[in-house]
Scaffold this motif. Structure first.
Motif, PDB file in Angstrom:
ATOM      1  N   PHE A 401       0.819  -1.219   0.000  1.00  0.00           N
ATOM      2  CA  PHE A 401       0.000   0.000   0.000  1.00  0.00           C
ATOM      3  C   PHE A 401       0.848   1.263   0.000  1.00  0.00           C
ATOM      4  N   LEU A 402       2.014   1.222   0.614  1.00  0.00           N
ATOM      5  CA  LEU A 402       2.841   2.424   0.696  1.00  0.00           C
ATOM      6  C   LEU A 402       3.351   2.850  -0.676  1.00  0.00           C
ATOM      7  N   GLY A 403       3.448   1.909  -1.614  1.00  0.00           N
ATOM      8  CA  GLY A 403       3.896   2.262  -2.958  1.00  0.00           C
ATOM      9  C   GLY A 403       2.943   3.200  -3.675  1.00  0.00           C
ATOM     10  N   ALA A 404       1.645   3.182  -3.305  1.00  0.00           N
ATOM     11  CA  ALA A 404       0.654   3.993  -4.027  1.00  0.00           C
ATOM     12  C   ALA A 404       0.920   5.492  -3.910  1.00  0.00           C
ATOM     13  N   PRO A 405       1.091   6.046  -2.698  1.00  0.00           N
ATOM     14  CA  PRO A 405       1.388   7.487  -2.648  1.00  0.00           C
ATOM     15  C   PRO A 405       2.718   7.845  -3.294  1.00  0.00           C
ATOM     16  N   ILE A 406       3.676   6.903  -3.275  1.00  0.00           N
ATOM     17  CA  ILE A 406       4.948   7.191  -3.946  1.00  0.00           C
ATOM     18  C   ILE A 406       4.733   7.319  -5.445  1.00  0.00           C
ATOM     19  N   LYS A 491      -5.769   4.198  -3.220  1.00  0.00           N
ATOM     20  CA  LYS A 491      -4.920   3.815  -2.090  1.00  0.00           C
ATOM     21  C   LYS A 491      -4.219   5.041  -1.507  1.00  0.00           C
ATOM     22  N   ALA A 492      -3.676   5.876  -2.388  1.00  0.00           N
ATOM     23  CA  ALA A 492      -2.954   7.065  -1.922  1.00  0.00           C
ATOM     24  C   ALA A 492      -3.882   8.007  -1.154  1.00  0.00           C
ATOM     25  N   LEU A 493      -5.088   8.239  -1.682  1.00  0.00           N
ATOM     26  CA  LEU A 493      -6.030   9.117  -0.997  1.00  0.00           C
ATOM     27  C   LEU A 493      -6.480   8.512   0.330  1.00  0.00           C
ATOM     28  N   SER A 494      -6.656   7.199   0.344  1.00  0.00           N
ATOM     29  CA  SER A 494      -7.068   6.532   1.583  1.00  0.00           C
ATOM     30  C   SER A 494      -5.989   6.653   2.656  1.00  0.00           C
TER      31      SER A 494
END
Length: 604
Positions: A401-406, A491-494
């Motif tokens: 999940f951390l890859g999404a905001p990246i 995912k990033a917004l969540s």
């Protein structure tokens, strides 16, 4: 708590205070780990395998971005991209290794789990089939259990199993319907094995993990194993008997997790999604099982577990702030590994199914729940008793999940780089190579899964042959090309909402394919559309062909609302089924006709 037996006796008692508490994590002794002489060399070999595509991708990035000198935005792009590289390399490494193993061995499951036998002996132990319920359509759930129960009975093994329905339903009307459905089902199965038991908690403490542990504390005596199922799980008797035999063959095996494939789906969204997911998981899980050995994953259902070590070592305390652990499965697995027990993944598909979300909205909501749970693992990485592999398992779940905001920040940096003229020195050929290389590595699991079917016609035959596989793969890749940017943005917004204090929870899931209304869909997806619009506007303002290179990112986001409505549309879903597009082997097998199938009341 309400306890109900097959004879209709209802007993009410107060919830137990708390079962005997464990000592704090830091004070628990760590048992000696079982010998695993092969694990070190295998993990070194796997690391080398992952570094190879990583080095190639890094070469492409350095040559492409640095062709005309380095701008500040290009340096930021490189740094952000390096943050995504571990997950990309993991995808490529597991995929390539899994493909090689599956091409080399006719039965990779038996190679990777030596205790696994396709002709198991009759069971000797007692196993509880523990199925968790919460606000479910009980009639639908019970109908899915009939083939398993009748298969165990036909095999003469029904007496070794007891079905436990573990309910956390709280709504009064749903409780009435649930109890009526269970009672009707029990009357039809009266006097038959496996026996049926129904238990409902009056307090939903600890969510599913608390439900299971409460069952083991109060009713687990006399069972050697328990088979953990979700409400949408389906397993065959043959698969379950093989799992039991493997557990009986190795007294140090605490969890044996089988692969889970999507059952035949009514909705176009689920049908397309699970076709690619199945191909990808087959390669991924085979490769991962080879190098993780006895420190494998647990996905929370369609797995068999040993009662005593699970009860002793997998009990979950609240987090330091008092909140419950939402995503229980992987921390339970690493706790067992730390205590010296084996956790293995069985890369075998036969006889193990689940239902997938029927629409994009349901898919994103499920991902948000998973993200809230997985991100809690960052607070558990420092637990003193974890093994290095256990910490890696938790870190891998976080990276998912951390890859999404990246990636979202990387997209923003790329737009700014183009808008300020920094991308003008990048040769189009190198840019194409960079994008294609990253795409191939990230999607390597499902691409190798498709390749396996093309290279082994006998394995493609249950799908309708290689031509049907190619048609399905083309449709699924087109579908995923649109889905991926939407999923990453969500995912990033969540995660951003969670960082601002939004609380995650574990709510019931919608499992019915019923279409999506335009207004409700737009209400949820307008932020994604706005991100796509901003990306497109930024790239158009940069001039030249920048907008064209960004099409794979901004166009799916602009189309996310009609995409969600269309892929949930019953008419499209029916059309795909008629044409057999993305059909799975289970669709070719007629549904079993069960004499006297229960006509149980449906949930309201």
């Amino acid at each position: 708590m309400i306890l109900w037996s097959g004879q209709g006796v209802i007993e009410t008692h107060r919830p137990a205070e708390r079962p005997v508490a464990e000592r704090p994590v830091a004070e628990r002794p760590v048992a000696e780990r079982p010998a695993a002489e092969r694990s070190g060399p295998r993990r070194i070999a796997f690391l080398i395998l992952c570094l190879a595509p990583g080095a190639g991708l890094l070469f492409l990035m350095l040559r492409g971005l640095g062709a005309g000198g380095w701008s500040g935005w290009e340096l930021l792009i490189l740094l952000l991209w390096l943050g995504t590289l571990p997950w990309t390399c993991l995808c490529a490494g597991n995929a390539v290794l899994g493909l090689l193993l599956r091409l080399r061995h006719a039965d990779p499951a038996a190679i990777l789990v030596p205790q696994y036998r396709r002709d198991p002996p009759p069971p000797r132990s007692r196993t509880a089939i523990a199925l968790c319920l919460r606000d479910e359509d009980t009639a639908q759930v019970l109908a899915g259990l009939v083939p398993l129960l009748e298969g165990l009975e036909a095999a003469g093994a029904g007496g070794h199993f007891t079905l436990w329905l573990l309910s956390d339903t709280q709504d009064a009307d749903r409780v009435v319907a649930e109890e009526a459905a269970v009672a009707a089902f029990a009357r039809l199965r009266e006097g038959r094995a496996p026996a049926l038991r129904y238990r409902r908690r009056t307090e939903n403490r600890g969510f599913k993990a608390g439900n299971v542990m409460d069952f083991l504390d109060h009713h687990g005596q006399g069972f050697e194993f328990f088979l953990c199922l979700d409400a949408d799980s389906e397993m065959s008797a043959e698969a379950v008997l093989r799992l039991v035999a493997a557990m009986e063959a190795d007294p140090k095996l605490a969890i044996l997790q089988q692969l889970i494939v999507g059952r035949p789906a009514d909705s176009a969204f689920a049908r397309l999604f699970q076709f690619g997911m199945r191909a990808g998981m087959r390669s991924w899980a085979t490769g991962q099982a080879w190098w993780q050995l006895d420190e494998g994953p647990y996905w929370g259902h369609n797995a068999i577990l040993r009662v005593v070590p699970f009860r002793d070592h997998a009990r979950l305390q609240p987090l330091p702030d008092g909140s419950p652990i939402l995503s229980h499965d992987q921390i339970e697995a690493v706790r067992l590994q730390a205590a010296g027990w084996k956790v293995r993944c069985l890369p075998e598909e036969a006889g193990s199914q689940e239902g997938n979300p029927p629409s994009l909205i349901d898919f994103l909501l499920r991902d948000r729940r998973w993200g809230a749970g997985n991100m809690q693992y960052r607070r558990l990485l420092g637990l003193p008793e974890l093994t290095p592999m256990g910490r890696w398992q938790l870190l891998q779940a976080i990276m998912l999940f951390l890859g999404a905001p990246i990636w979202l920040l990387l997209l923003f940096a790329a737009v700014m780089n183009a808008a300020t003229g920094g991308a003008e020195g990048t040769p189009p050929a190198w840019l194409a190579a960079m994008l294609l290389g990253n795409w191939l590595a990230l999607h390597a699991p499902k691409l190798t899964g498709y390749l396996e079917l093309m290279l082994r016609p006998a394995r493609a035959a249950p799908y309708g042959g290689r031509r049907a596989v190619l048609r399905g793969a083309a449709a699924e890749i087109a579908f995923t090309t649109v889905l991926d940017p939407i999923s990453l943005v969500d995912k990033a917004l969540s995660l951003a909402r969670m960082a601002l204090g939004a609380q995650g929870g574990w709510l019931p899931q919608n499992r019915r394919a019923q279409g999506l209304p335009w207004r409700a869909t737009a209400r949820m997806l307008w932020p994604h559309t706005l991100v796509g619009l901003g990306t497109a506007a930024g790239l158009v303002s940069a001039g030249g062909t920048a907008w064209l290179w960004g099409v794979p990112a901004w166009l799916p986001l602009l189309l996310c609302i009609p995409f969600a409505v269309l892929t949930a549309d019953p008419a499209l879903s029916a059309r795909l089924r008629r044409r057999g597009l993305c059909a799975t082997p289970e669709e070719a097998v007629p549904e079993p006709v069960t004499p006297g199938a229960p006509a149980v009341p449906a949930m309201p």
